[in-house]
Design a protein around this motif. Structure first.
Motif, PDB file in Angstrom:
ATOM      1  N   ALA A   1       0.834  -1.204   0.000  1.00  0.00           N
ATOM      2  CA  ALA A   1       0.000   0.000   0.000  1.00  0.00           C
ATOM      3  C   ALA A   1       0.867   1.253   0.000  1.00  0.00           C
ATOM      4  CB  ALA A   1      -0.932  -0.008   1.215  1.00  0.00           C
ATOM      5  N   ALA A   2       1.923   1.252   0.811  1.00  0.00           N
ATOM      6  CA  ALA A   2       2.785   2.431   0.897  1.00  0.00           C
ATOM      7  C   ALA A   2       3.503   2.669  -0.430  1.00  0.00           C
ATOM      8  CB  ALA A   2       3.797   2.258   2.026  1.00  0.00           C
ATOM      9  N   TRP A   3       3.937   1.606  -1.077  1.00  0.00           N
ATOM     10  CA  TRP A   3       4.624   1.755  -2.367  1.00  0.00           C
ATOM     11  C   TRP A   3       3.678   2.341  -3.412  1.00  0.00           C
ATOM     12  CZ3 TRP A   3       9.676   1.129  -3.857  1.00  0.00           C
ATOM     13  CH2 TRP A   3       9.930   1.122  -5.226  1.00  0.00           C
ATOM     14  N   ALA A   4       2.478   1.770  -3.510  1.00  0.00           N
ATOM     15  CA  ALA A   4       1.520   2.249  -4.515  1.00  0.00           C
ATOM     16  C   ALA A   4       1.140   3.704  -4.249  1.00  0.00           C
ATOM     17  CB  ALA A   4       0.269   1.363  -4.512  1.00  0.00           C
TER      18      ALA A   4
ATOM     19  N   SER B   1      -4.838  -4.327  10.377  1.00  0.00           N
ATOM     20  CA  SER B   1      -4.311  -4.052   9.030  1.00  0.00           C
ATOM     21  C   SER B   1      -3.707  -2.646   8.835  1.00  0.00           C
ATOM     22  CB  SER B   1      -5.379  -4.332   7.972  1.00  0.00           C
ATOM     23  OG  SER B   1      -6.488  -3.497   8.160  1.00  0.00           O
ATOM     24  N   PRO B   2      -4.173  -1.596   9.533  1.00  0.00           N
ATOM     25  CA  PRO B   2      -3.587  -0.279   9.223  1.00  0.00           C
ATOM     26  C   PRO B   2      -2.203  -0.009   9.831  1.00  0.00           C
ATOM     27  CG  PRO B   2      -5.815  -0.066  10.136  1.00  0.00           C
ATOM     28  CD  PRO B   2      -5.349  -1.448  10.398  1.00  0.00           C
ATOM     29  N   PHE B   3      -1.777  -0.797  10.834  1.00  0.00           N
ATOM     30  CA  PHE B   3      -0.600  -0.406  11.620  1.00  0.00           C
ATOM     31  C   PHE B   3       0.653  -0.143  10.784  1.00  0.00           C
ATOM     32  CE2 PHE B   3      -2.905  -2.063  15.337  1.00  0.00           C
ATOM     33  CZ  PHE B   3      -2.640  -1.043  16.230  1.00  0.00           C
ATOM     34  N   VAL B   4       1.047  -1.109   9.945  1.00  0.00           N
ATOM     35  CA  VAL B   4       2.290  -0.942   9.184  1.00  0.00           C
ATOM     36  C   VAL B   4       2.112   0.132   8.110  1.00  0.00           C
ATOM     37  CG1 VAL B   4       3.967  -2.091   7.704  1.00  0.00           C
ATOM     38  CG2 VAL B   4       3.015  -3.302   9.663  1.00  0.00           C
ATOM     39  N   ALA B   5       0.974   0.087   7.418  1.00  0.00           N
ATOM     40  CA  ALA B   5       0.722   1.050   6.344  1.00  0.00           C
ATOM     41  C   ALA B   5       0.822   2.488   6.855  1.00  0.00           C
ATOM     42  CB  ALA B   5      -0.654   0.794   5.725  1.00  0.00           C
ATOM     43  N   ARG B   6       0.212   2.760   8.007  1.00  0.00           N
ATOM     44  CA  ARG B   6       0.180   4.163   8.437  1.00  0.00           C
ATOM     45  C   ARG B   6       1.499   4.623   9.042  1.00  0.00           C
ATOM     46  NH1 ARG B   6      -4.835   5.001  11.883  1.00  0.00           N
ATOM     47  NH2 ARG B   6      -3.924   6.907  12.538  1.00  0.00           N
TER      48      ARG B   6
ATOM     49  N   LEU C   1       4.406   3.591   7.448  1.00  0.00           N
ATOM     50  CA  LEU C   1       5.238   3.723   6.254  1.00  0.00           C
ATOM     51  C   LEU C   1       4.825   4.881   5.349  1.00  0.00           C
ATOM     52  CD1 LEU C   1       5.889   0.049   5.104  1.00  0.00           C
ATOM     53  CD2 LEU C   1       7.316   1.543   6.500  1.00  0.00           C
ATOM     54  N   ILE C   2       3.515   5.099   5.188  1.00  0.00           N
ATOM     55  CA  ILE C   2       3.056   6.069   4.190  1.00  0.00           C
ATOM     56  C   ILE C   2       3.588   7.486   4.446  1.00  0.00           C
ATOM     57  CG2 ILE C   2       1.012   7.193   3.205  1.00  0.00           C
ATOM     58  CD1 ILE C   2      -0.359   4.402   3.434  1.00  0.00           C
ATOM     59  N   PRO C   3       3.421   8.037   5.669  1.00  0.00           N
ATOM     60  CA  PRO C   3       3.941   9.403   5.875  1.00  0.00           C
ATOM     61  C   PRO C   3       5.460   9.473   5.698  1.00  0.00           C
ATOM     62  CG  PRO C   3       2.501   8.740   7.684  1.00  0.00           C
ATOM     63  CD  PRO C   3       2.743   7.523   6.860  1.00  0.00           C
TER      64      PRO C   3
ATOM     65  N   LEU D   1       9.684  -1.874  11.223  1.00  0.00           N
ATOM     66  CA  LEU D   1       9.732  -2.627  12.475  1.00  0.00           C
ATOM     67  C   LEU D   1       8.782  -2.019  13.512  1.00  0.00           C
ATOM     68  CD1 LEU D   1      13.454  -3.529  13.204  1.00  0.00           C
ATOM     69  CD2 LEU D   1      11.497  -5.063  13.267  1.00  0.00           C
ATOM     70  N   TYR D   2       8.765  -0.695  13.554  1.00  0.00           N
ATOM     71  CA  TYR D   2       7.910   0.028  14.491  1.00  0.00           C
ATOM     72  C   TYR D   2       6.444  -0.340  14.264  1.00  0.00           C
ATOM     73  CZ  TYR D   2       6.235   4.193  17.023  1.00  0.00           C
ATOM     74  OH  TYR D   2       5.641   5.042  17.900  1.00  0.00           O
ATOM     75  N   GLY D   3       6.035  -0.285  13.016  1.00  0.00           N
ATOM     76  CA  GLY D   3       4.662  -0.670  12.681  1.00  0.00           C
ATOM     77  C   GLY D   3       4.390  -2.125  13.028  1.00  0.00           C
ATOM     78  N   ALA D   4       5.387  -2.995  12.767  1.00  0.00           N
ATOM     79  CA  ALA D   4       5.221  -4.421  13.048  1.00  0.00           C
ATOM     80  C   ALA D   4       5.073  -4.670  14.547  1.00  0.00           C
ATOM     81  CB  ALA D   4       6.405  -5.209  12.496  1.00  0.00           C
ATOM     82  N   VAL D   5       5.817  -3.917  15.358  1.00  0.00           N
ATOM     83  CA  VAL D   5       5.734  -4.074  16.818  1.00  0.00           C
ATOM     84  C   VAL D   5       4.334  -3.699  17.307  1.00  0.00           C
ATOM     85  CG1 VAL D   5       6.518  -3.086  19.011  1.00  0.00           C
ATOM     86  CG2 VAL D   5       8.180  -3.829  17.313  1.00  0.00           C
TER      87      VAL D   5
END
Lengths: 282, 293
Positions: A87-90, A158-163, A165-167, A204-208
């Motif tokens: 999602a972040a890449w797209a 589902s939003p944790f890693v995406a949000r 990475l995106i900013p 990693l932060y999002g994954a945690v």
């Protein structure tokens, strides 16, 4: 989530008299409001002595719940990492119409009550659900099984890693990747050699955070799990089960495991925040 | 903070032609976009659509009967009332913590900062039993509060305590970075002009952090409206008194009354969507103001 990153030199000198009572009030309120609940978990867990605490921790049902919780996280976290990266890449590397709508859609699971999330899955895969008759015809049962727990946990986390990475990837821009592409690197090479080193700490932060929620989720899981002892009970559900069995000591003993998870999460979070600051995030 | 609002802040304006040219430079658009949409459809949109379609199946009359029943209305009132109390508490306590953590350096500040995130890291069921033990009549706080006439457990106050606990980081973490970015010059100018500390706060500082504070409070309220795990243990769950809407959904599910459960769930979903869009709008307004400055 953002955290302080202002150099200490810009901050005010040691507080004068006005701030001192503000700091005092902050410390006292936090001690009562946040540290109090934390301490009473251990107080209650150890209320009947260390031997009982040990026996409670090693109870077969509790151990099974720990196992199921870990397995759920092991399935859910990698999938949501893949989703977050895609999602972040797209979103950050390309322009397309409807980007805002997509971002809001990604945010949905965070604003929906966990119980509502559970009901959504029940009405999709349950016997009265949208796919119910079709699943029954194929003799596949989803509700009240381990896969149902995993599915609903996927939704909730589902939003944790995406949000995370995106900013960050938005700030970092696309220049480095574009140079790599011009030099003939493949998509995978660009991601692995250029993007990944830039985002690894935020990832990693999002994954945690994703892991902490996946292991701790209660409301959504309690709707779809069916609470079958020793089968579809995750650790938070086991805590509730013991508590309602009038075994408060046992419930608090199981809760100490989850509290330990919270400690590890907070420590990792603080440690990762120091790294993400260096990468321009937060 | 919502991602879309964050994006507005960071996205540099790009000419349309250039961006179209850039699209061709980097690979992977089809793959990542396809995977993202597929995943969102499967995990998020399809289940939400199932809830809405299944509720619509029952017809509007049935829906209205359920959500206008006295017990459902009482549950909505308890949920909204407690969420408002919780948000009011968090508005003050959260602002205090954001201010203290952003402005001052003192021993133990790091630990205090980390502790603020505890409610997000601690599973809600654990928070629920811990708060219940703490505020029960024989608990550390309860045995002081109850003789003083303040009953927390099994009252709406208890519901509010649990909601406030689980949602306070929203206020702190939304306001804290904004306080850190405030420029000292305006405050110094106000002080030079003879303003008191209180005047400086109400006239100079608070207007600058108000939008962030509002956004944080909206998030705290939204989370409180949906909270389940932390609340059910401390609430006592008496219908018409301390029964929250998410719990009423759960009870209807256990009675296999799926239409009733889904009707109440749709109302909570609508509230959640409204609050999500409101928060996004507040954030967008806030960032526009930042850019203007």
């Amino acid at each position: 989530m953002a955290i302080s990153h202002q150099p200490d030199s810009l901050l005010q000198a040691p507080p004068s008299k006005a701030p001192r009572w503000l700091i005092g009030a902050g410390i006292v309120l936090t001690a009562l409001f946040i540290v109090g609940p934390l301490l009473i978990i251990f107080d209650q867990a150890l209320a009947k002595g260390l031997a009982v605490f040990r026996a409670n921790l090693l109870h077969a049902e509790t151990l099974h719940a720990v196992w199921l919780t870990v397995v759920t996280a092991l399935v859910v976290v990698p999938l949501n990492i893949l989703f977050g990266v895609a999602a972040a890449w797209a979103i950050t590397k390309f322009e397309f119409p409807g980007k805002k709508l997509l971002l809001t859609t990604i945010d949905i699971p965070f604003s929906v009550s966990p119980i509502v999330a559970g009901v959504c899955y029940l009405l999709l895969y349950g016997s009265n659900g949208l796919f119910g008759p079709w699943l029954e015809a194929m003799d596949v049962r989803v509700m009240f099984t381990v896969p149902a727990i995993m599915l609903v946990t996927l939704f909730v986390t589902s939003p944790f890693v995406a949000r995370e990475l995106i900013p960050l990837m938005q700030v970092q821009g696309r220049d480095q990747e574009e140079v790599a592409a011009t030099l003939g690197a493949s998509g995978w090479q660009i991601f692995r050699r250029v993007t990944l080193p830039n985002i690894k700490w935020a990832l990693l932060y999002g994954a945690v955070l994703c892991n902490a929620r996946a292991m701790g989720e209660f409301g959504a899981v309690s709707v779809v799990s069916g609470n079958i002892r020793g089968q579809t009970n995750t650790l938070p559900l086991q805590v509730q089960l013991l508590y309602h069995d009038y075994n408060a000591t046992g419930a608090f003993a199981a809760a100490t495991i989850l509290t330990l998870l919270a400690f590890v999460t907070l420590i990792l979070k603080a440690w990762l925040e120091r790294h993400t600051r260096g990468q321009g995030g937060h | 903070m919502s991602i879309s609002a964050t994006l507005d802040q960071t996205q540099p304006p790009r000419p349309a032609v250039k961006s179209r040219a850039r699209r061709r430079v980097l690979p992977g658009f089809g793959l990542t976009m396809g995977a993202t949409l597929f995943y969102l459809a499967l995990i998020v949109l399809l289940p939400v659509a199932a809830l809405i379609l299944k509720t619509a199946d029952g017809g509007f009359l049935r829906f209205w009967q359920v959500i206008s029943s006295p017990r459902a209305i009482a549950a909505f009132e308890v949920t909204i009332g407690a969420a408002l109390i919780a948000t009011a508490f968090n508005a003050i306590y959260g602002l205090l913590m954001a201010w203290v953590l952003a402005r001052y350096r003192f021993p133990g500040r790091r630990i205090l900062d980390a502790l603020i995130d505890l409610p997000f890291a601690l599973p809600t069921a654990v928070a629920g039993i811990a708060l219940t033990a703490l505020y029960a009549g024989n608990g550390w706080f309860g045995h002081i509060l109850e003789p003083a006439g303040v009953k927390v457990v099994y009252t709406i106050v208890g519901v509010a305590v649990a909601m406030a606990f689980t949602s306070v980081p929203f206020v702190v973490r939304t306001v804290q970075p904004v306080i850190e970015e405030l420029k000292a010059e305006t405050e110094e100018a106000a002080a030079t002009l003879g303003a008191s500390d209180w005047q400086i706060f109400t006239r100079v500082i608070y207007p600058a952090i108000f939008p962030a504070h509002l956004a944080g409070c909206a998030m705290s309220f939204a989370r409180s409206m949906g909270e389940f795990g932390a609340v059910i243990f401390i609430a006592g769950n008496l219908p018409f008194q301390t029964e929250i809407a998410p719990l009423l959904i759960f009870i209807r599910l256990e009675e296999y009354d799926y239409p009733a459960a889904s009707a109440i769930a749709v109302v909570l979903l609508a509230v959640a969507f409204t609050l999500l869009l409101t928060t996004n709008a507040i954030q967008a307004w806030r960032l526009k103001r930042v850019v203007k400055d």
